[in-house]
Design a protein around this motif. Structure first.
Motif, PDB file in Angstrom:
ATOM      1  N   VAL A  38       0.828  -1.216   0.000  1.00 26.82           N
ATOM      2  CA  VAL A  38       0.000   0.000   0.000  1.00 26.82           C
ATOM      3  C   VAL A  38       0.855   1.256   0.000  1.00 26.82           C
ATOM      4  O   VAL A  38       0.471   2.269  -0.607  1.00 26.82           O
ATOM      5  CB  VAL A  38      -1.020  -0.002   1.165  1.00 26.82           C
ATOM      6  CG1 VAL A  38      -1.906  -1.234   1.108  1.00 26.82           C
ATOM      7  CG2 VAL A  38      -0.364   0.133   2.521  1.00 26.82           C
ATOM      8  N   LEU A  39       2.011   1.234   0.660  1.00 22.12           N
ATOM      9  CA  LEU A  39       2.899   2.396   0.620  1.00 22.12           C
ATOM     10  C   LEU A  39       3.452   2.597  -0.790  1.00 22.12           C
ATOM     11  O   LEU A  39       3.542   3.733  -1.270  1.00 22.12           O
ATOM     12  CB  LEU A  39       4.040   2.231   1.621  1.00 22.12           C
ATOM     13  CG  LEU A  39       3.659   2.303   3.099  1.00 22.12           C
ATOM     14  CD1 LEU A  39       4.871   1.992   3.977  1.00 22.12           C
ATOM     15  CD2 LEU A  39       3.089   3.681   3.463  1.00 22.12           C
ATOM     16  N   LYS A  40       3.831   1.517  -1.446  1.00 19.76           N
ATOM     17  CA  LYS A  40       4.303   1.612  -2.828  1.00 19.76           C
ATOM     18  C   LYS A  40       3.194   2.149  -3.729  1.00 19.76           C
ATOM     19  O   LYS A  40       3.431   3.006  -4.588  1.00 19.76           O
ATOM     20  CB  LYS A  40       4.762   0.239  -3.313  1.00 19.76           C
ATOM     21  CG  LYS A  40       5.256   0.200  -4.752  1.00 19.76           C
ATOM     22  CD  LYS A  40       5.839  -1.169  -5.078  1.00 19.76           C
ATOM     23  CE  LYS A  40       6.341  -1.250  -6.525  1.00 19.76           C
ATOM     24  NZ  LYS A  40       5.254  -1.473  -7.483  1.00 19.76           N
ATOM     25  N   LEU A  41       1.979   1.662  -3.534  1.00 25.97           N
ATOM     26  CA  LEU A  41       0.832   2.128  -4.315  1.00 25.97           C
ATOM     27  C   LEU A  41       0.643   3.633  -4.155  1.00 25.97           C
ATOM     28  O   LEU A  41       0.463   4.361  -5.145  1.00 25.97           O
ATOM     29  CB  LEU A  41      -0.422   1.388  -3.855  1.00 25.97           C
ATOM     30  CG  LEU A  41      -1.761   1.839  -4.438  1.00 25.97           C
ATOM     31  CD1 LEU A  41      -1.809   1.584  -5.930  1.00 25.97           C
ATOM     32  CD2 LEU A  41      -2.917   1.132  -3.732  1.00 25.97           C
ATOM     33  N   ALA A  42       0.710   4.119  -2.925  1.00 24.97           N
ATOM     34  CA  ALA A  42       0.522   5.548  -2.685  1.00 24.97           C
ATOM     35  C   ALA A  42       1.639   6.367  -3.308  1.00 24.97           C
ATOM     36  O   ALA A  42       1.401   7.447  -3.875  1.00 24.97           O
ATOM     37  CB  ALA A  42       0.436   5.824  -1.190  1.00 24.97           C
ATOM     38  N   GLY A  43       2.874   5.865  -3.214  1.00 23.03           N
ATOM     39  CA  GLY A  43       3.994   6.584  -3.796  1.00 23.03           C
ATOM     40  C   GLY A  43       3.917   6.655  -5.306  1.00 23.03           C
ATOM     41  O   GLY A  43       4.277   7.668  -5.910  1.00 23.03           O
ATOM     42  N   GLU A  44       3.459   5.592  -5.930  1.00 25.52           N
ATOM     43  CA  GLU A  44       3.317   5.575  -7.389  1.00 25.52           C
ATOM     44  C   GLU A  44       2.173   6.467  -7.847  1.00 25.52           C
ATOM     45  O   GLU A  44       2.267   7.126  -8.885  1.00 25.52           O
ATOM     46  CB  GLU A  44       3.054   4.145  -7.854  1.00 25.52           C
ATOM     47  CG  GLU A  44       4.235   3.208  -7.682  1.00 25.52           C
ATOM     48  CD  GLU A  44       3.856   1.753  -7.898  1.00 25.52           C
ATOM     49  OE1 GLU A  44       4.748   0.947  -8.212  1.00 25.52           O
ATOM     50  OE2 GLU A  44       2.662   1.405  -7.740  1.00 25.52           O
ATOM     51  N   GLN A  45       1.100   6.498  -7.077  1.00 20.69           N
ATOM     52  CA  GLN A  45      -0.081   7.261  -7.480  1.00 20.69           C
ATOM     53  C   GLN A  45       0.146   8.760  -7.388  1.00 20.69           C
ATOM     54  O   GLN A  45      -0.295   9.524  -8.251  1.00 20.69           O
ATOM     55  CB  GLN A  45      -1.273   6.871  -6.600  1.00 20.69           C
ATOM     56  CG  GLN A  45      -2.491   7.751  -6.810  1.00 20.69           C
ATOM     57  CD  GLN A  45      -3.542   7.574  -5.732  1.00 20.69           C
ATOM     58  OE1 GLN A  45      -4.390   6.698  -5.846  1.00 20.69           O
ATOM     59  NE2 GLN A  45      -3.489   8.394  -4.694  1.00 20.69           N
ATOM     60  N   GLY A  46       0.811   9.196  -6.311  1.00 25.12           N
ATOM     61  CA  GLY A  46       0.917  10.631  -6.067  1.00 25.12           C
ATOM     62  C   GLY A  46      -0.423  11.202  -5.663  1.00 25.12           C
ATOM     63  O   GLY A  46      -1.185  10.584  -4.919  1.00 25.12           O
TER      64      GLY A  46
END
Length: 333
Positions: free
Chosen positions: A161-169
């Motif tokens: 989920v942290l990776k997802l948030a970082g990719e999404q911006g």
């Protein structure tokens, strides 16, 4: 009741361990030893099957929990489990119960190849499959995601989920994230599990993980099946199975691409990051190496003790309370 898109100021009570669960190891194994009964909130649960968009035909089986008293304007809460976990892992059920009581719709994912999803998946989850979470959100009924989604991840799912948030911006469907004891440096966590003192943890996690990896429906070459059988630890598994199966030249290349520590600087939604310094599985050093003050959207919630997805406190599970307070601070009343 719209959800705020501002990083909140959050005050949390200090974690105080519940006797006799003192120290990182006892905190980590408490659920396995005590076998607590999950809370049962007033909710209607149903099965949804969500297609993934990568052309494999894989589908995720998830459980939707609909509260008896839903509150309008809230985002959906989407949960991702850890290694060898599922929708029915205790940490998923305990956290879901609290949010359901507060009026949230909750979707408990079985990640690709895990639990009930196994029968409909050729491939398998890993810590960096953030695309699967994006696909799951996109495949859900729009009535559930009209106000966005809060992604909550535990252990491996926390990294995702942290990776997802970082990719999404900014501006994507995920409006907030919360991670609990995420292995943000996957390589260091893998090496830590290989230590002699963690032999039992590695065995307990690796055996069911390998079994579901080669279960009926899994699409693997004979060479990869043999590599799964031979792997004695997660380090060998990643080098001989995870990396080549997912197109990486080496395990280190896989770790560098998928570890959340490489993605947190891109987070532009409120993010609660929970970790314990005495976690016997996930080393705390990668958390200490990050200047969280330079990441205004993140809220580090680090405790001296608590173990791995433990935090069994005198007044209940501390990370459940922390996630509850985090979401409450984002709600516009």
């Amino acid at each position: 009741m719209p959800f705020s898109d501002q990083a909140p100021r959050l005050e949390l009570a200090p974690f105080r361990a519940r006797l006799p669960w003192l120290g990182g190891d006892l905190q980590s194994v408490r659920n396995a030893l005590a076998k607590p009964v999950p809370p049962r909130p007033a909710a209607r649960s149903s099965r949804l099957i969500l297609p993934l968009a990568d052309g494999t035909g894989d589908r995720l089986h998830v459980t939707l929990d609909e509260p008896a008293a839903p509150r309008p304007g809230l985002p959906l809460a989407l949960f991702a489990h850890g290694v060898s976990g599922s929708e029915d892992s205790y940490y998923m059920l305990a956290t879901a119960a609290r949010l359901i009581e507060r009026g949230y719709h909750v979707v408990r994912l079985n990640l690709r190849g895990a639990g009930p999803s196994r029968i409909d998946c050729k491939r398998h989850y890993h810590a960096g499959r953030s695309g699967d979470l994006r696909d799951a959100i996109a495949a859900l009924p729009t009535a559930l995601t009209a106000n966005g989604a809060v992604a909550v991840g535990f252990s491996l799912g926390g990294n995702t989920v942290l990776k997802l948030a970082g990719e999404q911006g900014a501006g994507g469907p995920v409006v907030a994230v919360a991670s609990v004891c995420a292995p943000i440096d996957i390589g260091l966590t893998t090496a830590n599990l290989a230590r002699r003192r963690n032999k039992v943890y590695q065995k307990v996690l690796l055996k069911p993980f390998k079994a579901e990896y080669v279960a009926p429906g899994a699409e693997l070459s004979d060479a990869l099946r043999a590599a799964v059988e031979r792997a004695r630890n997660f380090a060998e598994f990643d080098a001989t199975v995870t990396a080549p199966r997912n197109g990486y030249a080496s395990a280190q290349a896989f770790y560098d691409d998928n570890g959340a520590r490489h993605h947190v600087a891109g987070i532009r939604v409120p993010a609660l990051v929970i970790a314990a310094q005495d976690d016997p599985i996930v080393p705390f050093a990668p958390y200490a190496a990050i200047d969280w003050r330079a990441l205004p959207w993140t809220i580090p919630a680090f405790t001296r003790t608590g173990g791995h997805v433990g935090h069994h406190g005198r007044d209940g599970i501390w990370y459940v309370e922390a996630i509850d307070r985090f979401l409450a601070s984002l709600e516009q009343r």
